[in-house]
Every structure is written in C-alpha cells, then in structure tokens.
Design a protein around this motif. Structure first.
Motif, PDB file in Angstrom:
ATOM      1  N   ARG A 106      -3.864   6.795   6.210  1.00  0.00           N
ATOM      2  CA  ARG A 106      -5.319   6.849   6.371  1.00  0.00           C
ATOM      3  C   ARG A 106      -5.819   5.665   7.189  1.00  0.00           C
ATOM      4  O   ARG A 106      -6.713   5.799   8.034  1.00  0.00           O
ATOM      5  CB  ARG A 106      -6.004   6.892   5.007  1.00  0.00           C
ATOM      6  CG  ARG A 106      -5.748   8.202   4.262  1.00  0.00           C
ATOM      7  CD  ARG A 106      -6.307   8.184   2.871  1.00  0.00           C
ATOM      8  NE  ARG A 106      -7.768   8.095   2.903  1.00  0.00           N
ATOM      9  CZ  ARG A 106      -8.500   7.890   1.811  1.00  0.00           C
ATOM     10  NH1 ARG A 106      -7.928   7.779   0.625  1.00  0.00           N
ATOM     11  NH2 ARG A 106      -9.810   7.814   1.908  1.00  0.00           N
ATOM     12  N   VAL A 107      -5.253   4.488   6.940  1.00  0.00           N
ATOM     13  CA  VAL A 107      -5.635   3.293   7.704  1.00  0.00           C
ATOM     14  C   VAL A 107      -5.264   3.479   9.172  1.00  0.00           C
ATOM     15  O   VAL A 107      -6.062   3.180  10.068  1.00  0.00           O
ATOM     16  CB  VAL A 107      -4.964   2.026   7.118  1.00  0.00           C
ATOM     17  CG1 VAL A 107      -5.132   0.837   8.060  1.00  0.00           C
ATOM     18  CG2 VAL A 107      -5.527   1.703   5.741  1.00  0.00           C
ATOM     19  N   ASP A 108      -4.057   3.972   9.420  1.00  0.00           N
ATOM     20  CA  ASP A 108      -3.630   4.194  10.805  1.00  0.00           C
ATOM     21  C   ASP A 108      -4.512   5.220  11.501  1.00  0.00           C
ATOM     22  O   ASP A 108      -4.850   5.065  12.680  1.00  0.00           O
ATOM     23  CB  ASP A 108      -2.164   4.621  10.842  1.00  0.00           C
ATOM     24  CG  ASP A 108      -1.214   3.502  10.439  1.00  0.00           C
ATOM     25  OD1 ASP A 108      -1.620   2.322  10.468  1.00  0.00           O
ATOM     26  OD2 ASP A 108      -0.060   3.813  10.080  1.00  0.00           O
ATOM     27  N   HIS A 109      -4.891   6.268  10.784  1.00  0.00           N
ATOM     28  CA  HIS A 109      -5.791   7.274  11.350  1.00  0.00           C
ATOM     29  C   HIS A 109      -7.138   6.633  11.701  1.00  0.00           C
ATOM     30  O   HIS A 109      -7.702   6.883  12.771  1.00  0.00           O
ATOM     31  CB  HIS A 109      -5.976   8.424  10.359  1.00  0.00           C
ATOM     32  CG  HIS A 109      -6.915   9.483  10.826  1.00  0.00           C
ATOM     33  ND1 HIS A 109      -6.579  10.389  11.806  1.00  0.00           N
ATOM     34  CD2 HIS A 109      -8.192   9.765  10.469  1.00  0.00           C
ATOM     35  CE1 HIS A 109      -7.604  11.186  12.029  1.00  0.00           C
ATOM     36  NE2 HIS A 109      -8.596  10.828  11.230  1.00  0.00           N
ATOM     37  N   TYR A 110      -7.651   5.798  10.810  1.00  0.00           N
ATOM     38  CA  TYR A 110      -8.914   5.096  11.055  1.00  0.00           C
ATOM     39  C   TYR A 110      -8.778   4.193  12.294  1.00  0.00           C
ATOM     40  O   TYR A 110      -9.685   4.157  13.139  1.00  0.00           O
ATOM     41  CB  TYR A 110      -9.299   4.275   9.827  1.00  0.00           C
ATOM     42  CG  TYR A 110     -10.560   3.480   9.992  1.00  0.00           C
ATOM     43  CD1 TYR A 110     -11.809   4.098   9.991  1.00  0.00           C
ATOM     44  CD2 TYR A 110     -10.519   2.098  10.153  1.00  0.00           C
ATOM     45  CE1 TYR A 110     -12.972   3.371  10.153  1.00  0.00           C
ATOM     46  CE2 TYR A 110     -11.679   1.365  10.307  1.00  0.00           C
ATOM     47  CZ  TYR A 110     -12.896   1.999  10.308  1.00  0.00           C
ATOM     48  OH  TYR A 110     -14.045   1.267  10.475  1.00  0.00           O
ATOM     49  N   LEU A 128       0.845  -1.186   0.000  1.00  0.00           N
ATOM     50  CA  LEU A 128       0.000   0.000   0.000  1.00  0.00           C
ATOM     51  C   LEU A 128       0.881   1.237   0.000  1.00  0.00           C
ATOM     52  O   LEU A 128       1.916   1.261   0.662  1.00  0.00           O
ATOM     53  CB  LEU A 128      -0.907   0.012   1.239  1.00  0.00           C
ATOM     54  CG  LEU A 128      -1.868  -1.157   1.398  1.00  0.00           C
ATOM     55  CD1 LEU A 128      -2.560  -1.098   2.748  1.00  0.00           C
ATOM     56  CD2 LEU A 128      -2.883  -1.160   0.277  1.00  0.00           C
ATOM     57  N   PRO A 129       0.458   2.272  -0.703  1.00  0.00           N
ATOM     58  CA  PRO A 129       1.226   3.513  -0.673  1.00  0.00           C
ATOM     59  C   PRO A 129       1.191   4.125   0.723  1.00  0.00           C
ATOM     60  O   PRO A 129       0.227   3.938   1.481  1.00  0.00           O
ATOM     61  CB  PRO A 129       0.529   4.407  -1.698  1.00  0.00           C
ATOM     62  CG  PRO A 129      -0.776   3.778  -1.987  1.00  0.00           C
ATOM     63  CD  PRO A 129      -0.716   2.353  -1.570  1.00  0.00           C
ATOM     64  N   PRO A 130       2.241   4.870   1.078  1.00  0.00           N
ATOM     65  CA  PRO A 130       2.311   5.468   2.420  1.00  0.00           C
ATOM     66  C   PRO A 130       1.088   6.304   2.775  1.00  0.00           C
ATOM     67  O   PRO A 130       0.637   6.282   3.920  1.00  0.00           O
ATOM     68  CB  PRO A 130       3.568   6.336   2.368  1.00  0.00           C
ATOM     69  CG  PRO A 130       4.385   5.785   1.253  1.00  0.00           C
ATOM     70  CD  PRO A 130       3.423   5.182   0.276  1.00  0.00           C
ATOM     71  N   GLU A 131       0.528   7.026   1.811  1.00  0.00           N
ATOM     72  CA  GLU A 131      -0.638   7.869   2.091  1.00  0.00           C
ATOM     73  C   GLU A 131      -1.828   7.024   2.526  1.00  0.00           C
ATOM     74  O   GLU A 131      -2.589   7.414   3.422  1.00  0.00           O
ATOM     75  CB  GLU A 131      -1.023   8.695   0.859  1.00  0.00           C
ATOM     76  CG  GLU A 131       0.066   9.598   0.341  1.00  0.00           C
ATOM     77  CD  GLU A 131       1.093   8.874  -0.541  1.00  0.00           C
ATOM     78  OE1 GLU A 131       0.777   7.826  -1.138  1.00  0.00           O
ATOM     79  OE2 GLU A 131       2.226   9.360  -0.618  1.00  0.00           O
ATOM     80  N   LEU A 132      -1.998   5.875   1.895  1.00  0.00           N
ATOM     81  CA  LEU A 132      -3.110   4.995   2.258  1.00  0.00           C
ATOM     82  C   LEU A 132      -2.873   4.384   3.633  1.00  0.00           C
ATOM     83  O   LEU A 132      -3.810   4.268   4.435  1.00  0.00           O
ATOM     84  CB  LEU A 132      -3.302   3.913   1.193  1.00  0.00           C
ATOM     85  CG  LEU A 132      -4.528   3.032   1.328  1.00  0.00           C
ATOM     86  CD1 LEU A 132      -5.802   3.859   1.426  1.00  0.00           C
ATOM     87  CD2 LEU A 132      -4.610   2.064   0.162  1.00  0.00           C
ATOM     88  N   LEU A 133      -1.639   4.007   3.926  1.00  0.00           N
ATOM     89  CA  LEU A 133      -1.333   3.477   5.254  1.00  0.00           C
ATOM     90  C   LEU A 133      -1.590   4.521   6.331  1.00  0.00           C
ATOM     91  O   LEU A 133      -2.076   4.192   7.420  1.00  0.00           O
ATOM     92  CB  LEU A 133       0.118   2.998   5.320  1.00  0.00           C
ATOM     93  CG  LEU A 133       0.401   1.678   4.626  1.00  0.00           C
ATOM     94  CD1 LEU A 133       1.883   1.359   4.682  1.00  0.00           C
ATOM     95  CD2 LEU A 133      -0.416   0.556   5.226  1.00  0.00           C
TER      96      LEU A 133
END
Length: 82
Positions: A22-26, A15-20
């Motif tokens: 977002r996942v971590d924020h979620y 996964l691209p860092p930006e998506l990770l």
C-alpha cells in the motif's frame, strides 16, 4: 555559511507485506501526480505527517465539542461500534 538539513534520526520498523504494498502504491501515485521521484521512505514520512495532522484535527474538534457540551467522538464511535 551553508546551512545543513535538520538532523534526522534513523528508525527501523517492521511492516507486513500488505502494508508495504500500500505504501509503495501511494509512492507511485505521488510520483505520477508530482512528477518527481518518491521513495518508500518519502511516502512513509508523508503518510505519518498526514495521519498525525488528521489525528490532531480530530482531537481538537472533539475538545471543542466537549467544551460546548456536545457529545464526544469517543461516545459516537462506541455507539456505532467504530
């Protein structure tokens, strides 16, 4: 006799860092709301389930509209460039 958890097959994805991020924020939001520890894997599994349920609901609604002779979701998306 104790029952074991269902067997889970490991899966690795890139996964691209930006998506990770977002996942971590979620995951942090879930931790705050539920007051339990939420791992990145937990968050990804939940997001996949929610996404699949949403996609299935959309598909079911589109089929119902087509059966009634209504316009399809695909046609609406194409018309509005979605």
């Amino acid at each position: 006799m104790p029952t074991s958890a269902p067997h889970k097959i490991p899966s690795a994805i890139r996964l691209p860092p930006e998506l990770l991020q977002r996942v971590d924020h979620y995951a942090r939001q879930l931790e705050s709301e539920l007051h339990v520890s939420v791992s990145r894997s937990d968050a990804i599994r939940r997001l996949i389930v929610l996404g699949l349920e949403d996609a299935e609901d959309v598909r079911d609604a589109e089929h119902a509209m087509q059966e009634k002779g209504g316009i399809s979701l695909g046609a609406v998306k194409a018309e509005y460039g979605l």
